[in-house]
Write an enzyme that holds these catalytic residues in place. Structure first.
Site, PDB file in Angstrom:
ATOM      1  N   HIS A  63       0.820  -1.218   0.000  1.00 34.32           N
ATOM      2  CA  HIS A  63       0.000   0.000   0.000  1.00 34.32           C
ATOM      3  C   HIS A  63       0.852   1.266   0.000  1.00 34.32           C
ATOM      4  O   HIS A  63       2.044   1.234   0.302  1.00 34.32           O
ATOM      5  CB  HIS A  63      -0.917   0.020   1.229  1.00 34.32           C
ATOM      6  CG  HIS A  63      -2.119  -0.861   1.080  1.00 34.32           C
ATOM      7  ND1 HIS A  63      -2.075  -2.209   1.346  1.00 34.32           N
ATOM      8  CD2 HIS A  63      -3.381  -0.588   0.683  1.00 34.32           C
ATOM      9  CE1 HIS A  63      -3.274  -2.731   1.118  1.00 34.32           C
ATOM     10  NE2 HIS A  63      -4.086  -1.778   0.713  1.00 34.32           N
TER      11      HIS A  63
ATOM     12  N   LYS B 141      -1.084   5.085   4.636  1.00 31.44           N
ATOM     13  CA  LYS B 141      -2.047   4.183   5.288  1.00 31.44           C
ATOM     14  C   LYS B 141      -1.674   4.021   6.761  1.00 31.44           C
ATOM     15  O   LYS B 141      -0.514   3.776   7.082  1.00 31.44           O
ATOM     16  CB  LYS B 141      -2.024   2.832   4.570  1.00 31.44           C
ATOM     17  CG  LYS B 141      -3.036   1.840   5.105  1.00 31.44           C
ATOM     18  CD  LYS B 141      -3.221   0.665   4.158  1.00 31.44           C
ATOM     19  CE  LYS B 141      -4.183  -0.371   4.728  1.00 31.44           C
ATOM     20  NZ  LYS B 141      -5.492   0.208   5.059  1.00 31.44           N
TER      21      LYS B 141
END
Ligand SMILES: NC(=O)c1ccc[n+]([C@@H]2O[C@H](COP(=O)([O-])OP(=O)(O)OC[C@H]3O[C@@H](n4cnc5c(N)ncnc54)[C@H](O)[C@@H]3O)[C@@H](O)[C@H]2O)c1
Ligand SMILES: O=C(O)C1=N[C@H](C(=O)O)CCC1
Length: 250
Positions: A135, A139
């Site tokens: 990711h 995040k």
């Protein structure tokens, strides 16, 4: 028209949902609430479904408040444990409306939902399984909600098939072997330039199956969010639904 409120409206996902709702022919934006906004503005006289994309530390509180106000919900925020999901089920059992509905899904991208589903089907045929999620570095949670969901589905499949524990000769310090979720090692990568990606590795002697889903852009999540809103608004899904796969004919 389905009247949709967005909670977390200034976030990366929330702002995309606001635009997707505005662009949908069958929806109208009834409210958009940021971190300082008032959830009390979201009530059944003006809203059919609230969409919640905030942060794991705030989501349960928002969901319980909105259930208490009689509102149906589609929730994309991650960080849901079994204990938190049970609190939602309890709140729904005493909710103002008998047919109240909440859908919580860790991933609304069709590629990710299918990768998760295919992995749950394939897992019982493989000796080894590991999940790698990758990711963007903004995040806040790790591992991703999607990877946790996938690992749990693989764990269930392995139990159904009565598979033995996975072979692993690692001795001593094993931090680099990932976090074990339901017996499945999960590895989290955070890398500038990435958005949301997941790879499921399944291995047998002499062979490997790799299932990979890539969300290159947040637009990938919008059709799934709108599908969940339409499904909840249509009725017949009272109570808690976990996972968008439950609304697809898989
Ligand atoms: N289900 C999916 O398909 C999917 C896809 C992408 C992201 N996510 C998840 O959605 C969540 C949000 O991701 P993001 O990238 O939009 O994060 P983000 O940080 O960009 O947005 C979160 C927003 O929530 C706001 N916020 C914080 N506390 C709040 C509160 N109490 N009430 C209202 N708003 C509040 C913040 O101000 C921020 O604007 C994360 O948990 C992420 O993992 C899920
Ligand atoms: O960008 C994020 O944050 C994402 N979160 C979800 C997760 O944790 O699984 C879905 C993918 C994107």
């Amino acid at each position: 028209m389905i009247r949709v409120a967005v909670v977390g409206a200034q976030g990366r996902m929330g702002s995309s949902v606001v635009e997707a709702v505005k662009a949908a022919d069958d929806m109208v934006l009834s409210a958009s609430v940021g971190s300082t906004g008032e959830l009390s503005d979201i009530r059944t006289d003006s809203t059919d479904v609230a969409v919640e994309f905030t942060v794991p530390s705030a989501s349960l509180g928002n969901v319980l408040t909105l259930i208490g106000q009689g509102v149906d919900l589609v929730v994309g925020t991650t960080g849901w444990t079994q204990e938190k999901l049970d609190q939602v089920r309890q709140a729904l059992a005493t909710a103002p409306r008998k047919d109240q509905a909440v859908c919580i899904a860790p991933n609304f991208a069709i590629s990710a939902v299918l990768a998760d589903y295919f992995a749950s089907k394939a897992a019982e045929y493989f000796t080894s399984a590991e999940v790698i999620e990758l990711h963007h570095p903004d995040k806040v949670d790790a591992p991703s909600g999607t990877a946790i969901h996938t690992a749990q589905a693989i764990g269930q499949a392995r139990r159904r098939a009565r598979l033995a524990s996975m072979p692993d000769g690692t001795q001593g310090e094993a931090a680099s072997r990932g976090q074990l979720i339901d017996g499945v090692p999960v590895h989290a990568v955070r890398l500038q330039g990435l958005n949301a990606h997941e790879e499921i590795l399944l291995g047998n002697t002499g062979e490997q199956l790799t299932i990979r889903a890539d969300s290159f852009d947040r637009s990938s999540f919008m059709p799934g969010v709108l599908l969940a809103v339409r499904t909840i608004a249509a009725g017949g899904h009272e109570g808690l639904t976990v996972g968008l796969d439950q609304f697809l004919d898989l």
